[in-house]
Design a protein around this motif. Sequence first.
Motif, PDB file in Angstrom:
ATOM      1  N   VAL A  13      -7.979  71.145 -16.076  1.00  0.00           N
ATOM      2  CA  VAL A  13      -6.833  72.054 -16.626  1.00  0.00           C
ATOM      3  C   VAL A  13      -6.069  72.400 -15.437  1.00  0.00           C
ATOM      4  CG1 VAL A  13      -6.642  74.700 -17.377  1.00  0.00           C
ATOM      5  CG2 VAL A  13      -8.630  72.913 -18.453  1.00  0.00           C
ATOM      6  N   SER A  22     -13.077  68.523  -8.455  1.00  0.00           N
ATOM      7  CA  SER A  22     -14.247  69.507  -8.346  1.00  0.00           C
ATOM      8  C   SER A  22     -15.404  68.947  -9.388  1.00  0.00           C
ATOM      9  CB  SER A  22     -13.913  70.900  -8.610  1.00  0.00           C
ATOM     10  OG  SER A  22     -13.845  71.506  -9.778  1.00  0.00           O
ATOM     11  N   SER A  41     -19.399  68.868 -11.051  1.00  0.00           N
ATOM     12  CA  SER A  41     -20.565  70.162 -11.246  1.00  0.00           C
ATOM     13  C   SER A  41     -21.375  70.229 -10.010  1.00  0.00           C
ATOM     14  CB  SER A  41     -21.261  69.767 -12.432  1.00  0.00           C
ATOM     15  OG  SER A  41     -20.377  69.431 -13.821  1.00  0.00           O
TER      16      SER A  41
HETATM   17  C1  LIG Z   1     -26.738  71.908  -3.625  1.00  0.00           C
HETATM   18  C2  LIG Z   1     -27.220  72.975  -4.569  1.00  0.00           C
HETATM   19  C3  LIG Z   1     -28.395  73.308  -5.100  1.00  0.00           C
HETATM   20  C4  LIG Z   1     -28.644  74.108  -6.070  1.00  0.00           C
HETATM   21  N1  LIG Z   1     -29.601  74.247  -6.504  1.00  0.00           N
HETATM   22  C5  LIG Z   1     -30.014  75.310  -7.443  1.00  0.00           C
HETATM   23  C6  LIG Z   1     -31.502  75.454  -7.870  1.00  0.00           C
HETATM   24  O1  LIG Z   1     -32.158  75.041  -7.412  1.00  0.00           O
HETATM   25  N2  LIG Z   1     -31.433  76.290  -8.794  1.00  0.00           N
HETATM   26  C7  LIG Z   1     -30.457  77.202  -9.313  1.00  0.00           C
HETATM   27  O2  LIG Z   1     -30.873  77.904 -10.277  1.00  0.00           O
HETATM   28  N3  LIG Z   1     -29.113  76.883  -9.033  1.00  0.00           N
HETATM   29  C8  LIG Z   1     -29.119  75.964  -7.936  1.00  0.00           C
HETATM   30  N4  LIG Z   1     -27.799  75.904  -7.686  1.00  0.00           N
HETATM   31  C9  LIG Z   1     -26.630  76.552  -8.114  1.00  0.00           C
HETATM   32  C10 LIG Z   1     -26.161  75.976  -9.832  1.00  0.00           C
HETATM   33  O3  LIG Z   1     -26.069  74.601  -9.283  1.00  0.00           O
HETATM   34  C11 LIG Z   1     -24.874  76.856 -10.136  1.00  0.00           C
HETATM   35  O4  LIG Z   1     -25.074  78.312 -10.161  1.00  0.00           O
HETATM   36  C12 LIG Z   1     -24.564  76.154 -11.539  1.00  0.00           C
HETATM   37  O5  LIG Z   1     -24.364  74.711 -11.640  1.00  0.00           O
HETATM   38  C13 LIG Z   1     -23.344  76.824 -11.958  1.00  0.00           C
HETATM   39  O6  LIG Z   1     -22.906  76.610 -13.236  1.00  0.00           O
HETATM   40  P1  LIG Z   1     -21.441  76.283 -13.651  1.00  0.00           P
HETATM   41  O7  LIG Z   1     -21.448  75.786 -15.150  1.00  0.00           O
HETATM   42  O8  LIG Z   1     -20.872  77.834 -13.590  1.00  0.00           O
HETATM   43  O9  LIG Z   1     -20.704  75.711 -12.762  1.00  0.00           O
HETATM   44  P2  LIG Z   1     -20.682  74.423 -12.355  1.00  0.00           P
HETATM   45  O10 LIG Z   1     -21.967  73.443 -12.404  1.00  0.00           O
HETATM   46  O11 LIG Z   1     -20.077  74.107 -10.867  1.00  0.00           O
HETATM   47  O12 LIG Z   1     -19.623  73.396 -13.403  1.00  0.00           O
HETATM   48  C14 LIG Z   1     -18.278  73.825 -13.377  1.00  0.00           C
HETATM   49  C15 LIG Z   1     -17.574  72.611 -14.064  1.00  0.00           C
HETATM   50  O13 LIG Z   1     -16.255  72.981 -14.199  1.00  0.00           O
HETATM   51  C16 LIG Z   1     -15.394  71.744 -13.883  1.00  0.00           C
HETATM   52  N5  LIG Z   1     -14.106  72.156 -13.498  1.00  0.00           N
HETATM   53  C17 LIG Z   1     -13.907  72.927 -12.359  1.00  0.00           C
HETATM   54  N6  LIG Z   1     -12.522  73.431 -12.380  1.00  0.00           N
HETATM   55  C18 LIG Z   1     -12.050  72.850 -13.632  1.00  0.00           C
HETATM   56  C19 LIG Z   1     -10.714  72.637 -14.113  1.00  0.00           C
HETATM   57  N7  LIG Z   1      -9.629  73.305 -13.377  1.00  0.00           N
HETATM   58  N8  LIG Z   1     -10.429  71.929 -15.336  1.00  0.00           N
HETATM   59  C20 LIG Z   1     -11.360  71.440 -15.971  1.00  0.00           C
HETATM   60  N9  LIG Z   1     -12.690  71.198 -15.411  1.00  0.00           N
HETATM   61  C21 LIG Z   1     -13.084  71.995 -14.429  1.00  0.00           C
HETATM   62  C22 LIG Z   1     -16.211  71.057 -13.058  1.00  0.00           C
HETATM   63  O14 LIG Z   1     -15.764  69.658 -12.829  1.00  0.00           O
HETATM   64  C23 LIG Z   1     -17.613  71.126 -13.419  1.00  0.00           C
HETATM   65  O15 LIG Z   1     -17.909  70.130 -14.477  1.00  0.00           O
HETATM   66  C24 LIG Z   1     -27.501  74.815  -6.658  1.00  0.00           C
HETATM   67  C25 LIG Z   1     -25.932  74.632  -6.085  1.00  0.00           C
HETATM   68  C26 LIG Z   1     -25.827  73.587  -5.282  1.00  0.00           C
HETATM   69  C27 LIG Z   1     -24.356  73.341  -4.889  1.00  0.00           C
END
Ligand SMILES: Cc1cc2nc3c(=O)[nH]c(=O)nc-3n(C[C@H](O)[C@H](O)[C@H](O)COP(=O)(O)OP(=O)(O)OC[C@H]3O[C@@H](n4cnc5c(N)ncnc54)[C@H](O)[C@@H]3O)c2cc1C
Length: 475
Positions: A60, A215, A217
């Motif tokens: 987006v 970026s 996931s």
């Molecule tokens: C190394 C690591 C280890 C972790 N370990 C744990 C754990 O053990 N336990 C736990 O509970 N949590 C853990 N976490 C945290 C967890 O991964 C995140 O809290 C969770 O993934 C957040 O989910 P989300 O869907 O909000 O974001 P994300 O998983 O980051 O997904 C965001 C999505 O939005 C997309 N996106 C971004 N901007 C745009 C745009 N402009 N247009 C279209 N798409 C877009 C990205 O491509 C991605 O697919 C960890 C994080 C990391 C980095």
Amino acid sequence: MLSSQIPSADVALITAGPHIKAVTNYKQVSRTLEEFDVEEQPSSVLEEKFPNLTIIHSAVKSLHTKSHCVETADGRVFGYKKLCICSGARPKLLTQDNPYVLGIRDTDSAQEFQKRLSKAKRIVIVGNGGIALELVYEVEGCEVIWAVKDKAIGNTFFDAGAAQFLIPSLEADKPQAAAPCKRPRYTTEEAAPGGSHTFTADRSSQAYGHGPTDSGSALGPDWHEGIALRGAEQVSRRVSVEYQCEVEKIFTSEVLHKSPQQTLRTECGDWPVYVRLTNAKTFGCDFVVSATGVVPNTEPFLQGNTFVVADDGGLQVDDHMMTSEPDVYAAGDVCTACWEQSPLWQQMRLWTQARQMGWYAGRCMAAHSLSEPVELDFCFELFSHITKFFNYKVVLLGKFNGQGLGPDHELLVRCTKGQEYVKVVLSGGRMVGAVLIGETDLEETFENLILNQMDLTPYGEELLNPDIDIEDYFD
Ligand SMILES: Cc1cc2nc3c(=O)[nH]c(=O)nc-3n(C[C@H](O)[C@H](O)[C@H](O)COP(=O)(O)OP(=O)(O)OC[C@H]3O[C@@H](n4cnc5c(N)ncnc54)[C@H](O)[C@@H]3O)c2cc1C
Ligand SMILES: NC(=O)C1=CN([C@@H]2O[C@H](COP(=O)(O)OP(=O)(O)OC[C@H]3O[C@@H](n4cnc5c(N)ncnc54)[C@H](OP(=O)(O)O)[C@@H]3O)[C@@H](O)[C@H]2O)C=CC1
């Protein structure tokens, strides 16, 4: 959730990433504790499962809340009746645009880290949260200098007592790898290539991109299983913790060459980059990992709109996951929960909460579309998190670190070295939080005690008496 709640509605999932991550093997461990796997699935699997769902692979670029449409990087414009922003977060790096400072968030940044580590003899890890805890335990064949701001390790998850319990694990050899995790690894199309304490036991460096298109996931649980986190040395694990310090300056060897500080170079050796800490120590290293938290990915959505943004940079949402813009919801790492929260819950940017918020946002969007009422989900009553650190199962419940309780609380602790650490937080005689490390089997009982707010004063310290089967007792 949305697709299943309103089968008659057209639902589009717009993602910058090449893969869809789906929750699988969901298991409700207790009333609020849950465990699940996250698997990459081809878009077609989801689209077949939900005929009303279309998946669009493009970032987006902009959002126009007044005209209710989003524009993607490939030039398409999509109108919406209701929109949920779930764009996650990105690493909050110590410094931007320094080729020697890496963050870890997605598959690409993890691969870049792995590649750089394979040639490294020493790295500096800055930060005291989830990523740092995982890395210091997992990295082998490379000296690790771990710089933490606090007096003890793991401040985002633990108190000093739990840190003390965990620290010997950094000295010991890692247990033999358990049976390989059945969960598919997080791969892109190409497979991933294969006071201080000392414990012995080409893509560019902007490994983590900032634009919407690069970026991916966040990795989430078990991301390091199945990828070798090994440096260039023959040593096993060697971690030195530098407590109560921050980074004062990061500078390269070129800067050092030009400066009159040649003595520093003699003291520290010849390294590509040097880190000066506020405890007046300087370490040379191959690169620095900035494991210093995250910042919500809000950029493409803010311009031209009037979102209310919280202090931590997240989109403020109310108890229906609604942002301040009409018909726009947000969930997961990108949002900041701004409703009047249960005294036993707090937001942490975790996978579990992202799933719960996404699920609840879907329910709210559907209910609002159908003009039905919806109440705040029960999962927001009590904070709960299951994870693993230093090969121990870790369960966190409620105000596990006495968050926001001030001095007016009491702690009960039971600890058996190398086996378990149990901490209970009591306020006014009632249990308000707990940290359980190891196979304690206490999570369900403690969850119930926290939820029912029973007065535990009569039990005193007996509550943690290992000779009393507390589970049986309170049943
Ligand atoms: C190394 C690591 C280890 C972790 N370990 C744990 C754990 O053990 N336990 C736990 O509970 N949590 C853990 N976490 C945290 C967890 O991964 C995140 O809290 C969770 O993934 C957040 O989910 P989300 O869907 O909000 O974001 P994300 O998983 O980051 O997904 C965001 C999505 O939005 C997309 N996106 C971004 N901007 C745009 C745009 N402009 N247009 C279209 N798409 C877009 C990205 O491509 C991605 O697919 C960890 C994080 C990391 C980095
Ligand atoms: N098993 C799990 O549950 C895991 C969860 N995660 C999640 O992934 C996300 C990213 O992890 P991570 O980056 O470790 O973030 P975390 O929020 O877990 O930890 C960040 C750490 O960095 C510290 N910090 C912040 N700024 C600085 C600075 N300038 N100098 C030194 N230290 C600093 C913070 O201290 P302070 O708190 O005092 O600001 C905190 O100790 C988080 O949401 C985390 O919860 C990651 C890995 C494992």
